[in-house]
Design a protein around this motif. Sequence first.
Motif, PDB file in Angstrom:
ATOM      1  N   VAL A  97       0.812  -1.218   0.000  1.00 24.30           N
ATOM      2  CA  VAL A  97       0.000   0.000   0.000  1.00 24.30           C
ATOM      3  C   VAL A  97       0.848   1.272   0.000  1.00 24.30           C
ATOM      4  CG1 VAL A  97      -1.930  -1.159   1.125  1.00 24.30           C
ATOM      5  CG2 VAL A  97      -0.223   0.023   2.524  1.00 24.30           C
ATOM      6  N   LEU A  98       2.154   1.111  -0.013  1.00 26.49           N
ATOM      7  CA  LEU A  98       3.033   2.273  -0.077  1.00 26.49           C
ATOM      8  C   LEU A  98       2.931   2.916  -1.458  1.00 26.49           C
ATOM      9  CD1 LEU A  98       6.277   0.883   1.633  1.00 26.49           C
ATOM     10  CD2 LEU A  98       4.478   2.296   2.666  1.00 26.49           C
ATOM     11  N   ASP A  99       3.178   4.213  -1.536  1.00 29.15           N
ATOM     12  CA  ASP A  99       3.113   4.914  -2.817  1.00 29.15           C
ATOM     13  C   ASP A  99       4.029   4.296  -3.858  1.00 29.15           C
ATOM     14  OD1 ASP A  99       1.253   6.660  -1.831  1.00 29.15           O
ATOM     15  OD2 ASP A  99       2.592   8.389  -1.701  1.00 29.15           O
ATOM     16  N   SER A 100       5.100   3.693  -3.414  1.00 27.42           N
ATOM     17  CA  SER A 100       6.081   3.128  -4.333  1.00 27.42           C
ATOM     18  C   SER A 100       5.647   1.803  -4.947  1.00 27.42           C
ATOM     19  CB  SER A 100       7.423   2.932  -3.623  1.00 27.42           C
ATOM     20  OG  SER A 100       7.262   2.125  -2.473  1.00 27.42           O
ATOM     21  N   ALA A 101       4.596   1.200  -4.428  1.00 29.21           N
ATOM     22  CA  ALA A 101       4.161  -0.112  -4.909  1.00 29.21           C
ATOM     23  C   ALA A 101       3.310   0.004  -6.171  1.00 29.21           C
ATOM     24  CB  ALA A 101       3.370  -0.829  -3.826  1.00 29.21           C
ATOM     25  N   GLU A 102       3.466  -0.957  -7.063  1.00 33.87           N
ATOM     26  CA  GLU A 102       2.620  -1.013  -8.249  1.00 33.87           C
ATOM     27  C   GLU A 102       1.178  -1.270  -7.817  1.00 33.87           C
ATOM     28  OE1 GLU A 102       3.069  -2.914 -12.674  1.00 33.87           O
ATOM     29  OE2 GLU A 102       3.330  -4.299 -10.988  1.00 33.87           O
ATOM     30  N   PHE A 103       0.243  -0.519  -8.414  1.00 27.78           N
ATOM     31  CA  PHE A 103      -1.185  -0.645  -8.102  1.00 27.78           C
ATOM     32  C   PHE A 103      -1.470  -0.440  -6.613  1.00 27.78           C
ATOM     33  CE2 PHE A 103      -0.815  -3.866 -11.723  1.00 27.78           C
ATOM     34  CZ  PHE A 103      -1.152  -2.948 -12.698  1.00 27.78           C
ATOM     35  N   ALA A 104      -0.784   0.522  -6.010  1.00 27.13           N
ATOM     36  CA  ALA A 104      -0.974   0.774  -4.576  1.00 27.13           C
ATOM     37  C   ALA A 104      -2.416   1.124  -4.236  1.00 27.13           C
ATOM     38  CB  ALA A 104      -0.044   1.897  -4.121  1.00 27.13           C
ATOM     39  N   SER A 105      -3.053   1.935  -5.065  1.00 25.51           N
ATOM     40  CA  SER A 105      -4.434   2.346  -4.776  1.00 25.51           C
ATOM     41  C   SER A 105      -5.388   1.161  -4.839  1.00 25.51           C
ATOM     42  CB  SER A 105      -4.881   3.434  -5.759  1.00 25.51           C
ATOM     43  OG  SER A 105      -4.772   2.992  -7.099  1.00 25.51           O
ATOM     44  N   VAL A 106      -5.115   0.217  -5.722  1.00 29.80           N
ATOM     45  CA  VAL A 106      -5.933  -0.988  -5.833  1.00 29.80           C
ATOM     46  C   VAL A 106      -5.778  -1.834  -4.568  1.00 29.80           C
ATOM     47  CG1 VAL A 106      -6.454  -3.004  -7.244  1.00 29.80           C
ATOM     48  CG2 VAL A 106      -5.550  -0.936  -8.323  1.00 29.80           C
ATOM     49  N   ALA A 107      -4.547  -1.982  -4.116  1.00 25.50           N
ATOM     50  CA  ALA A 107      -4.272  -2.762  -2.903  1.00 25.50           C
ATOM     51  C   ALA A 107      -4.925  -2.118  -1.685  1.00 25.50           C
ATOM     52  CB  ALA A 107      -2.760  -2.876  -2.698  1.00 25.50           C
ATOM     53  N   ARG A 108      -4.882  -0.812  -1.599  1.00 30.97           N
ATOM     54  CA  ARG A 108      -5.498  -0.120  -0.464  1.00 30.97           C
ATOM     55  C   ARG A 108      -6.986  -0.406  -0.387  1.00 30.97           C
ATOM     56  NH1 ARG A 108      -2.410   5.593  -1.816  1.00 30.97           N
ATOM     57  NH2 ARG A 108      -0.325   4.936  -1.120  1.00 30.97           N
ATOM     58  N   CYS A 109      -7.655  -0.324  -1.534  1.00 27.61           N
ATOM     59  CA  CYS A 109      -9.097  -0.592  -1.557  1.00 27.61           C
ATOM     60  C   CYS A 109      -9.391  -2.038  -1.170  1.00 27.61           C
ATOM     61  CB  CYS A 109      -9.662  -0.296  -2.952  1.00 27.61           C
ATOM     62  SG  CYS A 109      -9.728   1.466  -3.366  1.00 27.61           S
ATOM     63  N   ALA A 110      -8.601  -2.967  -1.684  1.00 26.23           N
ATOM     64  CA  ALA A 110      -8.834  -4.385  -1.394  1.00 26.23           C
ATOM     65  C   ALA A 110      -8.633  -4.693   0.091  1.00 26.23           C
ATOM     66  CB  ALA A 110      -7.910  -5.248  -2.244  1.00 26.23           C
ATOM     67  N   ILE A 111      -7.563  -4.179   0.649  1.00 27.91           N
ATOM     68  CA  ILE A 111      -7.263  -4.442   2.064  1.00 27.91           C
ATOM     69  C   ILE A 111      -8.306  -3.793   2.963  1.00 27.91           C
ATOM     70  CG2 ILE A 111      -5.605  -3.948   3.908  1.00 27.91           C
ATOM     71  CD1 ILE A 111      -3.383  -4.352   1.800  1.00 27.91           C
ATOM     72  N   ASN A 112      -8.719  -2.580   2.614  1.00 27.45           N
ATOM     73  CA  ASN A 112      -9.730  -1.890   3.421  1.00 27.45           C
ATOM     74  C   ASN A 112     -11.084  -2.588   3.383  1.00 27.45           C
ATOM     75  OD1 ASN A 112      -7.954   0.099   4.261  1.00 27.45           O
ATOM     76  ND2 ASN A 112      -8.475   1.497   2.598  1.00 27.45           N
ATOM     77  N   SER A 113     -11.336  -3.349   2.305  1.00 25.42           N
ATOM     78  CA  SER A 113     -12.615  -4.058   2.174  1.00 25.42           C
ATOM     79  C   SER A 113     -12.481  -5.543   2.520  1.00 25.42           C
ATOM     80  CB  SER A 113     -13.151  -3.922   0.754  1.00 25.42           C
ATOM     81  OG  SER A 113     -12.298  -4.598  -0.166  1.00 25.42           O
ATOM     82  N   ASP A 114     -11.321  -5.908   3.106  1.00 25.15           N
ATOM     83  CA  ASP A 114     -11.056  -7.306   3.469  1.00 25.15           C
ATOM     84  C   ASP A 114     -11.147  -8.234   2.254  1.00 25.15           C
ATOM     85  OD1 ASP A 114     -10.561  -6.797   6.188  1.00 25.15           O
ATOM     86  OD2 ASP A 114     -12.722  -6.756   6.601  1.00 25.15           O
ATOM     87  N   PHE A 115     -10.755  -7.731   1.093  1.00 21.92           N
ATOM     88  CA  PHE A 115     -10.689  -8.515  -0.138  1.00 21.92           C
ATOM     89  C   PHE A 115     -12.043  -9.094  -0.561  1.00 21.92           C
ATOM     90  CE2 PHE A 115      -6.369  -8.444   1.469  1.00 21.92           C
ATOM     91  CZ  PHE A 115      -5.598  -8.300   0.333  1.00 21.92           C
ATOM     92  N   GLN A 116     -13.133  -8.435  -0.180  1.00 17.31           N
ATOM     93  CA  GLN A 116     -14.457  -8.998  -0.459  1.00 17.31           C
ATOM     94  C   GLN A 116     -14.795  -8.992  -1.961  1.00 17.31           C
ATOM     95  OE1 GLN A 116     -17.919  -6.633   0.689  1.00 17.31           O
ATOM     96  NE2 GLN A 116     -16.586  -4.899   1.185  1.00 17.31           N
ATOM     97  N   HIS A 117     -14.110  -8.156  -2.750  1.00 17.97           N
ATOM     98  CA  HIS A 117     -14.424  -8.099  -4.184  1.00 17.97           C
ATOM     99  C   HIS A 117     -13.406  -8.848  -5.042  1.00 17.97           C
ATOM    100  CE1 HIS A 117     -17.541  -5.172  -3.407  1.00 17.97           C
ATOM    101  NE2 HIS A 117     -16.688  -4.408  -2.758  1.00 17.97           N
ATOM    102  N   VAL A 118     -12.464  -9.521  -4.400  1.00 16.98           N
ATOM    103  CA  VAL A 118     -11.412 -10.213  -5.140  1.00 16.98           C
ATOM    104  C   VAL A 118     -11.844 -11.649  -5.414  1.00 16.98           C
ATOM    105  CG1 VAL A 118      -9.006 -10.945  -5.167  1.00 16.98           C
ATOM    106  CG2 VAL A 118      -9.635  -8.783  -4.096  1.00 16.98           C
ATOM    107  N   ILE A 119     -11.782 -12.025  -6.695  1.00 20.04           N
ATOM    108  CA  ILE A 119     -12.162 -13.371  -7.104  1.00 20.04           C
ATOM    109  C   ILE A 119     -10.950 -14.296  -7.015  1.00 20.04           C
ATOM    110  CG2 ILE A 119     -13.049 -14.792  -8.999  1.00 20.04           C
ATOM    111  CD1 ILE A 119     -14.408 -12.281 -10.073  1.00 20.04           C
ATOM    112  N   ASN A 120     -11.090 -15.406  -6.331  1.00 21.31           N
ATOM    113  CA  ASN A 120      -9.980 -16.365  -6.205  1.00 21.31           C
ATOM    114  C   ASN A 120      -9.725 -17.071  -7.521  1.00 21.31           C
ATOM    115  OD1 ASN A 120      -9.413 -16.016  -3.397  1.00 21.31           O
ATOM    116  ND2 ASN A 120     -11.301 -17.121  -2.921  1.00 21.31           N
TER     117      ASN A 120
END
Length: 261
Positions: A238-261
């Motif tokens: 989730v650091l600014d330096s990470a690729e797709f940081a904003s995507v990771a922030r949203c996923a972690i904040n939502s407990d990955f509820q929208h991520v398909i395994n």
Amino acid sequence: MIRIHKPKTPPEKLATDGKQKRRSHCASYSRNPSAYETGTKKFEFDSSIYAHKTVKQALIKAQHQKCCFCERLIGTDGDVEHFRPKQAYKQAPGEALKYPAYYWLAYEWDNLYLACTGCNQRHKQNLFPLQNPAERATNHKEKIEQEQPLFIDFGKENPEDFVGFRGEVAYAIKGSQRGQITIDLLKLNNRVLPEARLKNLQKLQVFNQVLLLAKQRPNDQEFQELAKEAKDILENAVLDSAEFASVARCAINSDFQHVIN
């Protein structure tokens, strides 16, 4: 998409040669405005100034080697992108190019970002939509402050106020018009972007599951060590330096509820 923090002081090349070029362009326009407005005469911009190695290096550093639009890691590749187009502009896709564009901003530090070739040359191109096109500044004598751009300016605004992610898919927060236009015109839900985001999220989801399991095994030292490594990876994601940081922030904040395994 994340907020970009560039140094306030522009690279020397822009402050010297760029400033001189700006004066030259403004003087040329003033001598024959109709020729530039009809496109019969066009400005010759010097990429050795606005894309000088010191300018590009400063952008690479400020943007953590990522594209300002899609947030993919591009390293030292990519284009020096003009937020407000320098030569010609379009309000919407499919329209004819209109002249001149923001020639007086071609060497302005605030107007420059680093973008991948796909975002810059194939999608944004000359697009620069405004809420009210009648308020567009069409030459250096007019003020751009009256404009209300529909694209998000990553150096002055936080794009995470406008664009969020449900899993790998970008969406406009609270139906934001600016967020939706940025998503649509830059094709942020097209190309290979969603697939690349999903692969990244699926890896992070595994580490998140390790953390959850670790809570159930407080006395398992080996598992606790794995959990510590997983926690570090998630924090780095989730650091600014990470690729797709904003995507990771949203996923972690939502407990990955929208991520398909």
